[in-house]
Design a protein around this motif. Structure first.
Motif, PDB file in Angstrom:
ATOM      1  N   ALA A  31       0.823  -1.213   0.000  1.00 22.98           N
ATOM      2  CA  ALA A  31       0.000   0.000   0.000  1.00 22.98           C
ATOM      3  C   ALA A  31       0.853   1.257   0.000  1.00 22.98           C
ATOM      4  O   ALA A  31       1.974   1.260   0.480  1.00 22.98           O
ATOM      5  CB  ALA A  31      -0.914  -0.005   1.237  1.00 22.98           C
TER       6      ALA A  31
ATOM      7  N   VAL B 253      -7.880  -1.027  -1.168  1.00 20.75           N
ATOM      8  CA  VAL B 253      -7.604   0.146  -1.995  1.00 20.75           C
ATOM      9  C   VAL B 253      -6.096   0.346  -2.191  1.00 20.75           C
ATOM     10  O   VAL B 253      -5.647   0.862  -3.204  1.00 20.75           O
ATOM     11  CB  VAL B 253      -8.224   1.422  -1.369  1.00 20.75           C
ATOM     12  N   GLY B 254      -5.298  -0.097  -1.200  1.00 22.22           N
ATOM     13  CA  GLY B 254      -3.852   0.015  -1.334  1.00 22.22           C
ATOM     14  C   GLY B 254      -3.300   1.357  -0.903  1.00 22.22           C
ATOM     15  O   GLY B 254      -2.307   1.843  -1.454  1.00 22.22           O
ATOM     16  N   VAL B 255      -3.977   1.985   0.084  1.00 19.58           N
ATOM     17  CA  VAL B 255      -3.506   3.269   0.611  1.00 19.58           C
ATOM     18  C   VAL B 255      -3.569   3.204   2.142  1.00 19.58           C
ATOM     19  O   VAL B 255      -4.484   2.605   2.707  1.00 19.58           O
ATOM     20  CB  VAL B 255      -4.397   4.424   0.104  1.00 19.58           C
TER      21      VAL B 255
ATOM     22  N   ALA C 176      -0.489   9.011  -7.246  1.00 23.07           N
ATOM     23  CA  ALA C 176      -0.723   7.567  -7.330  1.00 23.07           C
ATOM     24  C   ALA C 176      -1.743   7.117  -6.288  1.00 23.07           C
ATOM     25  O   ALA C 176      -2.631   6.296  -6.580  1.00 23.07           O
ATOM     26  CB  ALA C 176       0.597   6.814  -7.140  1.00 23.07           C
ATOM     27  N   ALA C 177      -1.637   7.659  -5.091  1.00 25.71           N
ATOM     28  CA  ALA C 177      -2.574   7.294  -4.026  1.00 25.71           C
ATOM     29  C   ALA C 177      -3.989   7.737  -4.385  1.00 25.71           C
ATOM     30  O   ALA C 177      -4.965   6.983  -4.233  1.00 25.71           O
ATOM     31  CB  ALA C 177      -2.150   7.916  -2.704  1.00 25.71           C
TER      32      ALA C 177
ATOM     33  N   GLU D 147      -5.181   8.231  -7.357  1.00 20.55           N
ATOM     34  CA  GLU D 147      -5.614   7.364  -8.454  1.00 20.55           C
ATOM     35  C   GLU D 147      -6.199   6.063  -7.919  1.00 20.55           C
ATOM     36  O   GLU D 147      -7.274   5.635  -8.323  1.00 20.55           O
ATOM     37  CB  GLU D 147      -4.400   7.039  -9.327  1.00 20.55           C
ATOM     38  N   ARG D 148      -5.473   5.438  -7.003  1.00 25.12           N
ATOM     39  CA  ARG D 148      -5.954   4.174  -6.427  1.00 25.12           C
ATOM     40  C   ARG D 148      -7.300   4.369  -5.748  1.00 25.12           C
ATOM     41  O   ARG D 148      -8.201   3.542  -5.875  1.00 25.12           O
ATOM     42  CB  ARG D 148      -4.961   3.644  -5.393  1.00 25.12           C
ATOM     43  N   MET D 149      -7.428   5.485  -5.021  1.00 20.64           N
ATOM     44  CA  MET D 149      -8.683   5.714  -4.306  1.00 20.64           C
ATOM     45  C   MET D 149      -9.809   5.966  -5.288  1.00 20.64           C
ATOM     46  O   MET D 149     -10.939   5.496  -5.109  1.00 20.64           O
ATOM     47  CB  MET D 149      -8.519   6.868  -3.306  1.00 20.64           C
TER      48      MET D 149
ATOM     49  N   GLN E 138     -10.069   4.775  -8.270  1.00 19.86           N
ATOM     50  CA  GLN E 138     -10.433   3.512  -8.911  1.00 19.86           C
ATOM     51  C   GLN E 138     -11.267   2.629  -8.004  1.00 19.86           C
ATOM     52  O   GLN E 138     -12.229   2.005  -8.437  1.00 19.86           O
ATOM     53  CB  GLN E 138      -9.178   2.741  -9.321  1.00 19.86           C
ATOM     54  N   LYS E 139     -10.855   2.551  -6.747  1.00 21.12           N
ATOM     55  CA  LYS E 139     -11.497   1.570  -5.878  1.00 21.12           C
ATOM     56  C   LYS E 139     -12.653   2.106  -5.034  1.00 21.12           C
ATOM     57  O   LYS E 139     -13.456   1.356  -4.524  1.00 21.12           O
ATOM     58  CB  LYS E 139     -10.450   0.956  -4.923  1.00 21.12           C
TER      59      LYS E 139
END
Lengths: 401, 457
Positions: B98, B411-413, B445-446, B448-450, B452-453
């Motif tokens: 994450a 989510v990976g954050v 990048a963070a 973006e991940r949020m 997307q998910k």
């Protein structure tokens, strides 16, 4: 608003060591008082620190590699099996490791045994933690440990023993027999031991530093504290550690995180280099200090000091004033600064009278004003200057005003 | 994304019993958590979580040589010194790869001119003990900077003490000036070392909660809780975790109550140079406050060198005395070469500070816009490099810790659950903290991940 100070802060007086330092500075005297080197730190170490700064090791960190190297070191030096993941806390110097160890183990009214004479900070930490310092006087002139005195100092309230070996200010290295005496008491009474082993690599003649933790039944109750400072001549870098059973090490770590959060990052990196030093480094450190010791003994003998006890380790000489000298330690040191331009530390600051023991042993404690501590962790040039200054004062009596 | 870890997680072994105990304590005993969050306490999580009644743990850890005696007890004061929930987050973060917006330290480095100054100091032999309360030139530099910032004149010799980071300034101030049983007022949410250190000093803690959306000081509540029995009040402005900055009005009200009741103020101003929406005001500069205030600060946040551990406390002589006594026995002296470098740092021209602000404001914009776009309820943050948001619009979790776990896994954050910053964890269950002290690439990048998910789910 003076009333707003905590009772603990009000208890403390300014350090006699620092006060004399100011006098020394004003008179430009040669400083054989403070216990840090005036020669450079090892080049390899400095380069390592510089490289760490350039490589961006500048944020909060914990360098696990230090723990791995320390675990290897205590295995080789003392035969101790220590888990680098759980048994070691990296701190801002041995100072912080010791403070955290005391906070981790000492509650209000817990008694803590300290050996007299001793470095002033131990008592301060115990007092801040609201513990009660109990002193066991080591017997001059050889600073031997009297088993009876030791035994009589323990009560049901004794929680821990603090052991500094090699010792500041005397240079005593506790023998295996003496360590066994201490260990026996700790085991039977289920006490902690907190050790200060910062001079562990500085021992002389055939004396070997033995860690109290290596005695039977001691590892599970001992907190070893030490640092890079004295072994690597980097007293200003503030990298130290505590090694203890996991439940204590974790408590110390938690406290450390609240007191300072992290030891300086680039110096933790440099510590990796330091702790990988080959045996030759420590051999040369030892030999270097041993010859400085011998030089300063000769120098002081030249002005009337007699040494019944030669330091076995550390880098201090605890010299007894010549018999015919009518001055106290403080008066002598003042004269030394003013007349000879050399500074040392009066020994009284390292002594604390244990009133309870005084009654039962009827010992004369007046020797506590008769000792001066000289540091010989100085360059040969500095020591030669000191010798010269003392030598030229020989003809003048230091005892007249 | 960089995680500054120097060990491999696979080498760690968790005893099952230890882990269970850890989970049980998760909600109940969250006294101290990685506020600024770092991997340091990572190791601590892998060893035992101990309380003074945890005899089992002690005997498990003592190895094969048991004696008949009951296990040695660690001190009672350690009740507030448990290992942190954040270590579990860190572990999870690494496991799931994450992006870490939880850790309160930069993933970029400090300025070259300061690093160079430290290197020169090392080369020039500044490697031995510094004077206990600070290298004289550094104390002077601190005084100069303080005068520029506040107009106050502090005597470098008598009124400034250098410490190993602001964390130690806080510890030394509390241990030097607080007696057991003294009442101290804390504003929740708070940097967790406050509560831990206060309990180490035996203080009686009174909490006052700052609430969203603007986290303003509840004056009536403060008036009801402050009295002549209050010894001190701790304030942190700009405030971690909310980013709130105490207004002149709030400070004046607190000041008059302190003067009326003869109360000390311990003011943590470590983020003072990260003041974006309003000017930073030092409590010590208000009329009648200099003589009763300890102002604490550090190098780390302003110069992105959090690992150097250079901090300081500024206070009138009678209060400095207490701070110095405690400091002398906590760490004795502060890293010498870094102090020399810090003197150079503090003499940086105004342009350095202006650029610092501009950079951080740009980073903040990226994060805040992203968080709003994704659907968080974002509370305005005037200062620090933190932002606090309400996660409940997603309906994804019952509390902040669950949400943070979800955020890492799905989510990976990484964000920090704020319940750990309160005396009563319940008060933080809707709020999580993000940091923007990361390079722009990481922030984007963070976000973006949020997007997307989390968007549209």
């Amino acid at each position: 608003m003076e009333g707003k100070l905590s009772s603990v802060a009000k208890h403390f007086k300014p350090s006699p060591i620092q006060e004399l330092s100011h006098l020394a500075q004003k008179s430009n005297a040669i400083n054989l008082a403070e216990g840090f080197p005036d020669f450079p730190a090892p080049l390899l170490l400095k380069s390592s620190a510089i490289s760490a700064i350039n490589s961006d090791f500048n944020q909060y960190r914990h360098v696990q590699g230090i723990c791995d190297l320390l675990a290897k070191k205590v295995k080789i030096m003392h035969g101790l099996n220590v888990n680098p993941l759980t048994d070691i806390a990296i701190c801002c110097g041995q100072s912080e490791a010791f403070a955290a160890a005391v906070f981790a183990t000492i509650d209000k009214d817990d008694e803590v045994i300290l050996f007299d004479p001793s470095y002033e900070t131990y008592e301060a930490c115990v007092t801040i933690a609201r513990g009660v310092p109990v002193y066991v006087a080591l017997d001059p002139p050889h600073w031997t440990l009297d088993p009876e005195k030791l035994r009589k100092s323990f009560t049901e309230k004794t929680k821990a023993v603090v052991l500094n070996s090699p010792q500041n200010p005397t240079g005593k290295v506790f023998s295996e027999d003496e360590l066994e005496l201490i260990a026996e008491e700790c085991r039977t009474r289920n006490c902690f031991a907190i050790t200060d082993e910062v001079y562990e690599h500085i021992t002389f003649d055939n004396n070997k530093h033995i860690s109290l933790a290596s005695l039977p039944g001691m590892q599970e109750r001992t907190i070893i504290t030490s640092s890079l400072s004295k072994s690597f001549s980097v007293t200003g870098w503030r990298v130290g550690w505590a090694i203890a059973p996991p439940f204590i090490a974790s408590a110390i770590r938690n406290i450390h995180v609240k007191i300072t959060d992290s030891a300086p990052a680039p110096f933790q990196e440099a510590a990796l280099t330091a702790l990988r030093s080959p045996p030759e480094y420590f051999e040369s450190l030892r030999r270097g200090y041993e010859s400085k010791r011998d030089y300063v003994i000769k120098m002081l003998e030249g002005v009337g000091f007699k040494f019944q006890f030669k330091p076995q380790g550390a880098f201090f000489l605890f010299a007894e004033l010549p018999e015919d000298c009518p001055l106290s330690d403080v008066e002598y040191v003042k004269k030394l600064i003013q007349k000879a331009g050399v500074v040392a530390v009066p020994g009284c600051g390292f002594f604390h009278t244990n009133l309870a023991l005084k009654k039962s042993f009827q010992v004369d404690y007046s020797y506590q004003n008769r000792y001066i501590r000289f540091a010989f962790c100085k360059s040969n040039a500095t020591l030669a200057s000191a010798a010269q200054k003392l030598g030229s004062m020989r003809s003048l009596s230091l005892f007249t005003s | 994304m960089q995680i500054q870890c120097t060990w491999t997680c696979s080498e760690l072994r968790l005893r099952p019993s230890t882990f269970l105990r850890f989970s049980k304590h998760l909600r109940k005993n969250i006294g101290c958590v990685g506020k600024r969050g770092r991997p340091n306490s990572f190791i601590a999580a892998m060893s035992s979580v101990t309380t003074t009644t945890d005899n089992e743990v002690a005997s498990n850890q003592n190895g094969p040589t048991h004696d008949a005696n009951p296990p040695l007890q660690i001190a009672k004061r350690l009740e507030k010194f448990k290992t942190t929930i954040f270590t579990q987050m860190s572990n999870l973060a690494i496991k799931h790869g994450a992006i870490n917006l939880g850790q309160g330290f930069p993933n970029f480095d400090g300025p070259e001119f300061v690093k160079e100054a430290a290197i020169q100091a090392i080369k020039n032999g500044k490697n031995q003990y510094a004077r206990g309360y600070g290298v004289p030139d550094f104390n002077s530099a601190i005084a100069e900077r303080f005068k520029k910032d506040t107009g106050l004149v502090a005597d470098p010799e008598k009124e400034i003490t250098v410490t190993s980071g602001c964390t130690e300034a806080i510890a030394a101030t509390i241990l030097g000036l607080i007696n057991p049983g003294d009442e101290v007022i804390l504003f929740a949410p708070f940097y967790d070392s406050y509560e831990a250190t206060l309990s180490m000093a035996g203080a009686k803690i009174t909490g006052i909660t700052l609430r969203p959306p603007d986290f303003s000081v509840p004056i009536e509540e403060l008036k009801s809780k402050i009295s002549k029995n209050t010894r001190a009040i701790m304030i942190n402005t700009p405030h971690n975790p909310t980013g709130k900055m105490f207004t002149r009005e709030e400070l004046s009200t607190i000041a008059s109550l302190c003067i009326e009741n003869d109360v000390l103020v311990f003011s943590d101003e470590v983020y003072d140079k990260l003041a974006f929406e309003q000017d930073h005001i030092s409590m010590a500069s208000l009329p009648g406050m200099w003589e009763r205030t300890v102002t604490m600060n550090s190098l780390g946040k302003t110069f992105s060198l959090t690992g150097w551990k250079i901090g300081w406390a500024i206070a009138p002589p009678h209060l400095t005395w207490g701070v110095r006594q405690a400091h002398a026995f906590l760490t004795f002296a502060t890293s010498t070469p870094m102090q020399w470098a810090a003197a150079t740092a503090l003499r940086a021209p105004d342009s350095y500070y202006e650029e610092l602000k501009r950079d951080y404001m740009a980073k903040k914009a990226i994060l805040v816009e992203g968080l709003k776009a994704v659907g968080f309820k974002v509370f305005p943050s005037s200062g620090t490099y933190f932002v606090v948001v309400d996660h409940t619009p997603f309906g994804r979790a019952n509390n902040d810790i669950e949400f943070c776990e979800y955020l890492i896994k799905e989510v990976g954050v990484v964000a920090i659950p704020t319940s750990v910053f309160y005396l009563n964890p319940e008060e933080g269950k809707n709020l999580v903290r993000f940091t923007f002290c990361k390079d722009e690439g990481t922030l984007r990048a963070a976000v973006e991940r949020m997007k997307q998910k989390l968007l549209g789910k």
